[in-house]
Design a protein around this motif. Structure first.
Motif, mmCIF file in Angstrom:
data_model
loop_
_atom_site.group_PDB
_atom_site.id
_atom_site.type_symbol
_atom_site.label_atom_id
_atom_site.label_comp_id
_atom_site.label_asym_id
_atom_site.label_seq_id
_atom_site.Cartn_x
_atom_site.Cartn_y
_atom_site.Cartn_z
ATOM 1 N N SER A 248 8.717 18.704 28.390
ATOM 2 C CA SER A 248 8.532 17.299 28.034
ATOM 3 C C SER A 248 7.215 16.759 28.557
ATOM 4 C CB SER A 248 9.700 16.483 28.590
ATOM 5 O OG SER A 248 10.904 16.819 27.923
ATOM 6 N N GLU A 249 6.811 17.188 29.770
ATOM 7 C CA GLU A 249 5.557 16.716 30.337
ATOM 8 C C GLU A 249 4.380 17.053 29.428
ATOM 9 O OE1 GLU A 249 8.445 17.258 33.664
ATOM 10 O OE2 GLU A 249 7.836 18.420 31.920
ATOM 11 N N HIS A 250 4.356 18.293 28.942
ATOM 12 C CA HIS A 250 3.319 18.690 27.995
ATOM 13 C C HIS A 250 3.481 17.948 26.665
ATOM 14 C CE1 HIS A 250 0.963 22.030 29.695
ATOM 15 N NE2 HIS A 250 2.055 22.410 30.321
ATOM 16 N N SER A 251 4.671 18.010 26.106
ATOM 17 C CA SER A 251 4.898 17.530 24.738
ATOM 18 C C SER A 251 4.540 16.061 24.575
ATOM 19 C CB SER A 251 6.365 17.747 24.351
ATOM 20 O OG SER A 251 6.680 19.127 24.299
ATOM 21 N N ALA A 252 4.733 15.262 25.623
ATOM 22 C CA ALA A 252 4.458 13.827 25.534
ATOM 23 C C ALA A 252 2.998 13.536 25.256
ATOM 24 C CB ALA A 252 4.876 13.149 26.837
ATOM 25 N N GLU A 253 2.098 14.449 25.644
ATOM 26 C CA GLU A 253 0.661 14.192 25.523
ATOM 27 C C GLU A 253 0.110 14.451 24.134
ATOM 28 O OE1 GLU A 253 -1.412 14.997 29.696
ATOM 29 O OE2 GLU A 253 -0.842 16.838 28.661
ATOM 30 N N TYR A 254 0.862 15.124 23.292
ATOM 31 C CA TYR A 254 0.310 15.583 22.020
ATOM 32 C C TYR A 254 0.672 14.677 20.856
ATOM 33 C CZ TYR A 254 0.473 19.685 25.064
ATOM 34 O OH TYR A 254 0.367 20.539 26.137
ATOM 35 N N VAL A 255 1.358 13.590 21.142
ATOM 36 C CA VAL A 255 1.804 12.651 20.116
ATOM 37 C C VAL A 255 1.513 11.230 20.608
ATOM 38 C CG1 VAL A 255 3.583 14.188 19.170
ATOM 39 C CG2 VAL A 255 4.132 12.672 21.086
ATOM 40 N N PRO A 256 1.493 10.240 19.718
ATOM 41 C CA PRO A 256 1.132 8.872 20.129
ATOM 42 C C PRO A 256 2.297 8.001 20.572
ATOM 43 C CG PRO A 256 1.226 8.998 17.737
ATOM 44 C CD PRO A 256 1.523 10.382 18.247
ATOM 45 N N ARG A 269 11.444 9.406 31.637
ATOM 46 C CA ARG A 269 11.151 9.897 32.992
ATOM 47 C C ARG A 269 9.880 10.745 33.040
ATOM 48 N NH1 ARG A 269 17.113 12.402 33.748
ATOM 49 N NH2 ARG A 269 16.421 13.285 31.774
ATOM 50 N N LEU A 270 8.813 10.211 32.458
ATOM 51 C CA LEU A 270 7.573 10.988 32.361
ATOM 52 C C LEU A 270 6.746 10.863 33.635
ATOM 53 C CD1 LEU A 270 6.620 10.252 28.671
ATOM 54 C CD2 LEU A 270 7.226 12.459 29.666
ATOM 55 N N PRO A 271 6.391 11.974 34.245
ATOM 56 C CA PRO A 271 5.622 11.958 35.494
ATOM 57 C C PRO A 271 4.123 11.902 35.227
ATOM 58 C CG PRO A 271 6.283 14.202 34.992
ATOM 59 C CD PRO A 271 6.816 13.337 33.874
ATOM 60 N N VAL A 272 3.583 10.710 35.088
ATOM 61 C CA VAL A 272 2.149 10.554 34.830
ATOM 62 C C VAL A 272 1.361 11.159 36.002
ATOM 63 C CG1 VAL A 272 0.286 8.879 34.501
ATOM 64 C CG2 VAL A 272 2.533 8.503 33.436
ATOM 65 N N GLY A 273 0.359 11.966 35.654
ATOM 66 C CA GLY A 273 -0.468 12.604 36.677
ATOM 67 C C GLY A 273 0.181 13.795 37.353
ATOM 68 N N ALA A 274 1.233 14.346 36.769
ATOM 69 C CA ALA A 274 1.987 15.421 37.422
ATOM 70 C C ALA A 274 1.130 16.637 37.752
ATOM 71 C CB ALA A 274 3.164 15.845 36.537
ATOM 72 N N TYR A 275 0.146 16.935 36.908
ATOM 73 C CA TYR A 275 -0.609 18.169 37.105
ATOM 74 C C TYR A 275 -1.428 18.157 38.386
ATOM 75 C CZ TYR A 275 -3.325 22.324 35.928
ATOM 76 O OH TYR A 275 -3.895 23.565 35.943
ATOM 77 N N LEU A 276 -1.824 16.970 38.832
ATOM 78 C CA LEU A 276 -2.569 16.901 40.083
ATOM 79 C C LEU A 276 -1.722 17.422 41.240
ATOM 80 C CD1 LEU A 276 -4.320 13.444 39.670
ATOM 81 C CD2 LEU A 276 -5.338 15.717 39.410
ATOM 82 N N GLY A 277 -0.429 17.122 41.211
ATOM 83 C CA GLY A 277 0.467 17.669 42.230
ATOM 84 C C GLY A 277 0.607 19.169 42.112
ATOM 85 N N ILE A 278 0.652 19.670 40.877
ATOM 86 C CA ILE A 278 0.757 21.112 40.668
ATOM 87 C C ILE A 278 -0.481 21.823 41.199
ATOM 88 C CG2 ILE A 278 0.861 22.907 38.877
ATOM 89 C CD1 ILE A 278 2.502 20.899 37.196
ATOM 90 N N VAL A 279 -1.660 21.231 40.961
ATOM 91 C CA VAL A 279 -2.899 21.814 41.469
ATOM 92 C C VAL A 279 -2.864 21.894 42.990
ATOM 93 C CG1 VAL A 279 -5.386 21.433 41.712
ATOM 94 C CG2 VAL A 279 -4.296 21.149 39.474
ATOM 95 N N ASP A 280 -2.422 20.826 43.633
ATOM 96 C CA ASP A 280 -2.338 20.827 45.097
ATOM 97 C C ASP A 280 -1.346 21.887 45.586
ATOM 98 O OD1 ASP A 280 -4.193 18.813 45.290
ATOM 99 O OD2 ASP A 280 -2.712 17.203 45.461
#
Length: 435
Positions: A248-256, A269-280
């Motif tokens: 869902s985190e990915h899919s939300a970004e590809y549509v308007p 329940r979309l975690p905006v900015g989630a990837y920054l946590g994954i990088v850390d």
């Protein structure tokens, strides 16, 4: 002759470890030549130490070499595994922070959107150089790409370098089907499925157990569970009729439809900015690995079920398998552009990787995939044609960006991103165009 496998970007140590554990799990691959390359000396040394530990732990006896110079790692390789991330954490944070000043919300930012566009543009120069090196020292090698944005990178590699043995690999289809099987309490080994589309936006076209369609069971489960309905991919499935193969985190970004609306972010329940946590988390995992090696503490060794080791085993032994690969379309999905990169089942054996024809997608699915591929094509054209305006055209075409900003701000945002990424872009694309 000994099979040689070059890891480009081997300093992505955690991922490298998983791939090595998968490789050494095959008896026939326990004495291969592993050639590691990274531009970061510390990460390269850590990757080499981890590789030697994994080989010892699993009783394998590979030849392991580490190379600061890329061509030395590639020389004579049979397979090249590309796992680079250009710019690492700092560039990723730029991909989030600058768009956020314009009100752009991103969750992962590595495939489409402003994050995907500029991740591609700073990766393309390295891919061109990699392609030139492969053509010079290992022209018959299979290039197995894991670096995102997957579809843009594969399109660029095949169009800019002329390489033909290029396959993009992603675990999204496999893990989607594992998760769906577990959700329905059906053993994964007993299901039959088929998916097709584009990377991170492919679709489960067939999902069966003992000849019975499993979609009605999934429908019943969703109807009974309101929490399941609070997932983007479930929401998309209910409206489009086929389950998407990415989170869902990915899919939300590809549509308007989702990230532009605060109520949808809350509902789903979309975690905006989630990837920054994954990088850390990835950096913390690397530091833990480096410390463990320095202290002589045994590292956990776990396989990851990735496709690259399976492909290498099938090509070297002739063992037939089916994997999902990202490849140039060339008529594989008939209602998507021929120039785009699509994700389809691929047969693998001693003759290599052979994509299979998926035919025509349902029209509502193809419509979304075509927008995705149109944006990809503009980014690739920007680089191939030295046309900075196409960067802006791509951002204008991107569904999530277009939903959030008027066109003048889209151009201003692209200018700010060009300034922020500076020398990482090819010189012809560093122009600030204004509005």
């Amino acid at each position: 002759m000994t099979t040689k496998i070059a890891f480009i970007g081997a300093g992505s140590v955690v991922f490298t470890q998983g791939l090595l554990a998968d490789l050494f799990a095959f008896d026939e691959l326990r004495d291969v030549h592993i050639a590691l390359h990274d531009i970061d000396a510390d990460r390269l040394a850590t990757a080499e130490g981890a590789a030697r530990h994994i080989a010892d732990h699993l009783g394998a006896s590979p030849l392991i070499t580490a190379h600061a110079e890329r061509r030395a790692a590639l020389d004579g390789a049979d397979f090249v595994i590309n796992i680079i991330q250009v710019g690492m954490r700092d560039a990723t944070r730029t991909d989030f922070d600058v768009p956020a000043r314009y009100g752009i919300r991103q969750t992962i930012g590595d495939t489409l959107g402003i994050g995907g566009i500029f991740r591609a543009l700073r990766t393309f120069p390295v891919l061109r150089a990699l392609g030139e090196d492969i053509a010079a020292v290992c022209p018959d090698a299979w290039l197995l790409n894991y670096t995102n944005p997957m579809a843009m990178n594969v399109q660029y590699l095949t169009q800019a370098t002329g390489l033909t043995r290029v396959v993009g690999l992603c675990h999204s289809v496999y893990w989607t089907m594992r998760d769906l099987s577990a959700l329905l309490n059906v053993p994964y080994e007993e299901i039959t499925y088929r998916a097709a589309g584009v990377n991170h936006q492919a679709w489960v076209l067939r999902f069966e157990h003992e000849g019975q369609d499993l979609y009605p069971r999934l429908d019943a489960l969703i109807a009974e569970d309101p929490q399941l309905r609070r997932r983007v991919r479930v929401d998309m499935y209910r409206r489009l009729g086929h389950y998407p193969t990415e989170t869902s985190e990915h899919s939300a970004e590809y549509v308007p439809w989702y990230l532009h609306h605060a109520e949808e972010i809350e509902r789903l329940r979309l975690p905006v900015g989630a990837y920054l946590g994954i990088v850390d988390e990835n950096i913390a995992a690397y530091e833990k690995t480096r410390a463990a090696l320095a202290d002589g503490v045994p590292l956990p060794v776990e396989g990851t079920m990735e496709y690259a080791p399976q492909i290498i085993h099938s090509v070297t032994t002739g063992t037939p398998r089916t994997v999902y690969g990202n490849v140039p379309n060339h008529g594989l999905i008939t209602n998507l552009p021929a120039s785009g990169t699509v994700e389809v089942p691929c047969l693998v054996d001693g003759s290599g990787v052979q994509p299979t024809r998926a035919g025509e997608l349902p029209p509502q699915l193809a419509a979304l995939n075509r927008t995705y591929l149109s944006m990809n094509d503009l980014v690739v054209r920007a680089a191939l044609e030295d046309e900075p305006r196409h960067i802006r055209h791509a951002a204008m075409t991107d569904p999530a960006t277009a939903a959030a900003l008027p066109v003048e701000q889209i151009w201003s945002l692209c200018d700010d991103m060009v300034r922020a990424h500076g020398d990482a872009l090819q010189p012809s694309l560093r122009a600030v165009l204004g509005t």
